[in-house]
Scaffold this active site. Structure first.
Site, PDB file in Angstrom:
ATOM      1  CB  THR A  90     -56.377  27.034 -50.235  1.00 51.37           C
ATOM      2  OG1 THR A  90     -55.536  25.743 -50.401  1.00 51.37           O
ATOM      3  CG2 THR A  90     -56.937  26.804 -48.499  1.00 51.37           C
TER       4      THR A  90
ATOM      5  CG  ASP B 212     -58.075  32.818 -49.059  1.00 49.95           C
ATOM      6  OD1 ASP B 212     -56.990  32.246 -49.667  1.00 49.95           O
ATOM      7  OD2 ASP B 212     -58.893  31.824 -48.203  1.00 49.95           O
TER       8      ASP B 212
ATOM      9  CG  ASP C   6     -55.053  30.248 -53.523  1.00 44.97           C
ATOM     10  OD1 ASP C   6     -53.900  29.557 -53.878  1.00 44.97           O
ATOM     11  OD2 ASP C   6     -55.232  30.287 -52.200  1.00 44.97           O
TER      12      ASP C   6
END
Length: 773
Positions: free
Chosen positions: A295, A524, A293
């Site tokens: 970000t 996250d 991912d």
């Protein structure tokens, strides 16, 4: 209602039932003792030791020390792993926000009490059951409990369950069930547990143990009968039978497997990696696709507000932007970046109805009294694709900026929005990202960048990092979700994907797995939870949401992307070395089984005594296996652990047995003693099993060659030093028997090499994929 929102008083907390679910990040001390002491093989070895003590000589009972050594080493190593995991698990526990005595405070999960008012925000995990008393667009994902993919909107009076998590909005609920009464108490208790759960490696070792147990009982009974019926000396017969049975047992295989895993946990713990499920170490070694991912993984946490570009002169752009950024009591990173420039809402902008941001919608909004409805989100979701504003947003995204559209709308349904400004956000690339990605490319691990951002913006970052295929980004809204095969084909042939929804992330993992890939997923945010749960290996950042850390198998406590190569390297070390160790132990088992059957068929005495097997096994298996289990390697794990080990161990074991029996038989002349015949057999046994060790440790690095040479030197000492020679009952019948034993061993070594080579596939490591160790 006001009283309910003030929470409990201190007096009420003192008398209320606590959320008393014990923290179990590892097995208890008692469980560790039981698991390492009370094993089937320890029981068998203890019984055989008692037989030697009754009918034989105490020197032949040395193998009984294996019980003590195995148990102590296993207990010590697992206790080290327990301390590491317990320490990290405490750090990993996210505090819970509650309101007591009218004030908000943070407490540990175990300090929640029945009736507590628990506050919720995006990414929060629910640890107890309760009833919602306040909701501002609160959306709860219960998919981990009931499989329903769509988040549930929660209003006051609705029930919420432990094990679910917040994906959007904020709110509060009153705890109605805590501790063992909560719906997902078991799920919560197991979330950070040190577990010996099922894995291909452990299943393979367990299968070996099961099959060997079936063989040991009948073959052991036959061996005892044969030895007793053919030899007048009952003590010698029992001693020979015990030697065969003890050698059949791979007593250290389970121990070395446990040590390798436990040491892996400790090593990763030193790098601030919390391994929440032990088989995760095995998954690390098998990974061939890593889904990232963008970000929080490729980019550092947080963002900076760049330019605010008005599209209309008559719109209150800055006021609307400031109002939207400050409307949520639990702002996401985007809102936090805007708040840094606009720390408070302008006067007169009181929010009425609002829609919190979610990864599925990709926008948030609020209705401000007297100012209308305003939306902030992805331009390609809110703006007409044929408008000049859309084209300008696309140009900004292609340059690597994250672009948001500030829109005025007639309502909060996302329809007919009019763009009044474009907002750019700058993201900071992790300084270690480029080097880490290069490592995975070198190791043959394919990287897939999966992001909810604009495909052009994701592509710009991927290109900047030098990711192969990063210049071609796929807009995930165009993917064929109803055709899994086509989806898997597109995923296989592309690297960068933008505008991916949480549901699609989960589909991506499944599609890649359907192609035979072992998939690791990093994340996250709460939008990553379902994909992390379904991936073969879920890796969460320590600064991520409590929900992601709860479902991931590995948590990077320091949020360092550069830790991933160490994770993969540790997994590969564990699996490659356990395979090496298994080759040694199983070769011993098969030569013992073959020797036992041959001695039963021929009526000969068993070729060596228990003290001989203790010496040879220690020098060619026990001591080397301990070092090999901890050695470095970068070989990527392959499926088929059991067949590969059997294809090595069976031919090697049979060839060893044939060489030992040939030496024992050739040394036998009318006036030679059993001790002299056994001495020749033991010399041959050591040399052929030492050659197996040489094959297993290849390629021969300096320390491995030193280890092999040291084992040979110790055996020579055992033969040369009078006291040691007498202790092990070595008796030479002249130089001829020694040369004969060495010659037969040399032929046996050649046969072993040919047998293993002609039985594909080889278990030794491919030279192209091994480090210098």
């Amino acid at each position: 209602m006001g009283d309910r929102l003030d929470g409990l008083t201190s007096a009420q907390v003192a008398t209320s039932k606590r959320n008393d679910v014990p923290r179990r990040s590892s097995r208890s001390f008692g469980a560790i003792i039981r698991a390492n002491v009370f094993t089937l093989f320890n029981l068998v070895i203890a019984v055989l030791w008692l037989l030697i003590m009754i009918f034989g000589e105490w020197q032949d009972g040395l193998f009984g020390l294996v019980i003590v050594a195995n148990s102590l080493i296993g207990i010590v190593q697992e206790l080290r792993a327990k301390r590491t995991l317990d320490r990290l698990a405490v750090v990993n526990e996210a505090p819970v926000r509650v309101r007591r005595d009218g004030a908000e405070r943070e407490i540990e999960p175990r300090d929640i009490v029945l009736g507590d008012l628990i506050l919720l925000g995006p990414g929060d995990r629910l640890l107890v059951d309760g009833e919602v008393v306040a909701s501002e667009g609160l959306e709860v994902d219960e998919s981990l409990l009931n499989g329903e993919a769509d988040p549930m909107h929660k209003e006051p009076g609705d029930r919420v369950l432990s094990g679910s998590f917040v994906v959007a909005g904020s709110g509060a609920f009153t705890a109605t069930k805590v501790g063992a009464d909560a719906y997902a108490a078991r799920l919560t208790a197991e979330a950070s547990k040190f577990t010996l759960a099922s894995s291909e490696l452990r299943d393979g070792v367990a299968r070996f143990i099961k099959y060997i147990t079936w063989l040991v009982v009948p073959i052991g009974a036959l061996l005892i009968y044969s030895q007793v019926s053919h030899h007048a000396d009952f003590g010698t017969a029992i001693t020979g039978a015990v030697a065969g049975i003890v050698t059949m047992i791979p007593e250290g295989l389970v121990l070395m497997t446990s040590i390798a895993f436990a040491v892996g946990v400790v090593r990763l713990g030193r790098r601030k990696c919390l391994v929440q499920e032990l088989p995760a170490i095995e998954g690390l070694a098998r990974v061939d696709v890593l889904c990232l991912d963008k970000t929080g993984t490729l980019t550092a946490g947080g963002m900076d507000l760049g330019a605010v570009l008005p599209l209309r002169d008559d719109a209150p752009v800055e006021d609307a932007l400031a109002a939207l950024a400050n409307v949520d009591p639990r702002p996401n990173p985007t809102a936090q970046a805007i708040q840094a420039r606009y720390p408070s809402a302008p006067p007169g902008w009181a929010a009425g109805q609002r829609v919190p941001f979610s990864s599925a919608r990709k926008w948030s909004g609020a209705d401000f009294d007297g100012h209308g409805a305003w939306l902030l989100g992805a331009p390609d979701v809110l703006i007409d694709p044929d408008s000049p504003a859309y084209a300008r947003a696309s140009d900004l995204a292609a340059a690597g900026a994250r672009v948001l559209a500030l829109c005025r709308a007639p309502g909060l349904d996302g329809q007919d929005a009019e763009a009044v400004a474009l907002v750019t956000l700058t993201q900071r690339l992790r300084p270690d990202a480029r080097e880490t990605l290069a490592y995975f490319a070198k190791q043959g691990v394919t990287v897939k960048v999966i992001s909810g951002d604009n495909p052009q913006a994701v592509s710009a970052i991927a290109t900047d990092l030098g990711i192969p295929g990063g210049d071609r980004a796929v807009d995930s809204r165009t993917l064929p979700e109803d055709d899994p095969d086509k989806l898997a084909e597109i995923l296989d042939s592309n690297t960068v994907f933008g505008r991916v929804t949480p549901h699609q992330k989960r589909m991506f993992v499944g599609a890649l797995q359907s192609r035979g890939h072992v998939v690791a997923m990093t994340g996250d945010g709460v939008n990553d939870v379902l994909a992390l749960k379904d991936a073969d290996l879920g890796i969460a950042m320590g600064a991520g949401s409590p929900a992601t850390k709860a479902v991931a198998q590995v948590v990077l406590m320091e949020n360092r992307f550069a830790t991933l190569p160490h994770l993969v390297g540790e997994g590969r070390r564990v699996l490659a070395n356990i395979e090496r160790v298994s080759n040694l132990f199983l070769t011993k088992t098969f030569y013992a089984i073959t020797l036992s059957l041959l001695t039963v068929a021929t009526g000969l005495a068993f070729p060596f005594a228990p003290r001989h097997s203790t010496l040879v096994n220690a020098l060619t298996i026990g001591v080397p296996a301990f070092f090999l289990a901890l050695a470095p390697t970068i070989q990527r794990a392959r499926p088929g652990f059991v067949p590969r080990v059997l294809r090595f161990a069976i031919p090697a074991g049979v060839a060893c047995a044939a060489a030992v029996l040939a030496s024992f038989w050739a040394a036998h002349i009318p006036d030679s003693s059993l001790e002299q015949d056994r001495t020749s057999a033991v010399i041959t046994l050591f040399l052929v099993t030492w050659w197996v060790l040489v094959m297993v440790v290849r390629p021969g690095t300096a320390w491995r060659l030193g280890l092999v040479a040291a084992m040979a030197g110790l055996f020579v000492v055992a033969l040369a030093v009078p006291y040691v020679r007498d202790f092990f009952a070595f008796d030479f019948d002249g130089l001829y028997d020694i040369l004969l034993a060495v010659g037969i061993a040399a032929v046996g070594a050649v046969v072993i090499s040919l047998a293993v080579k002609l039985t594909p596939p080889l278990t030794r490591t491919d030279k192209s994929s091994v480090s210098s160790g």
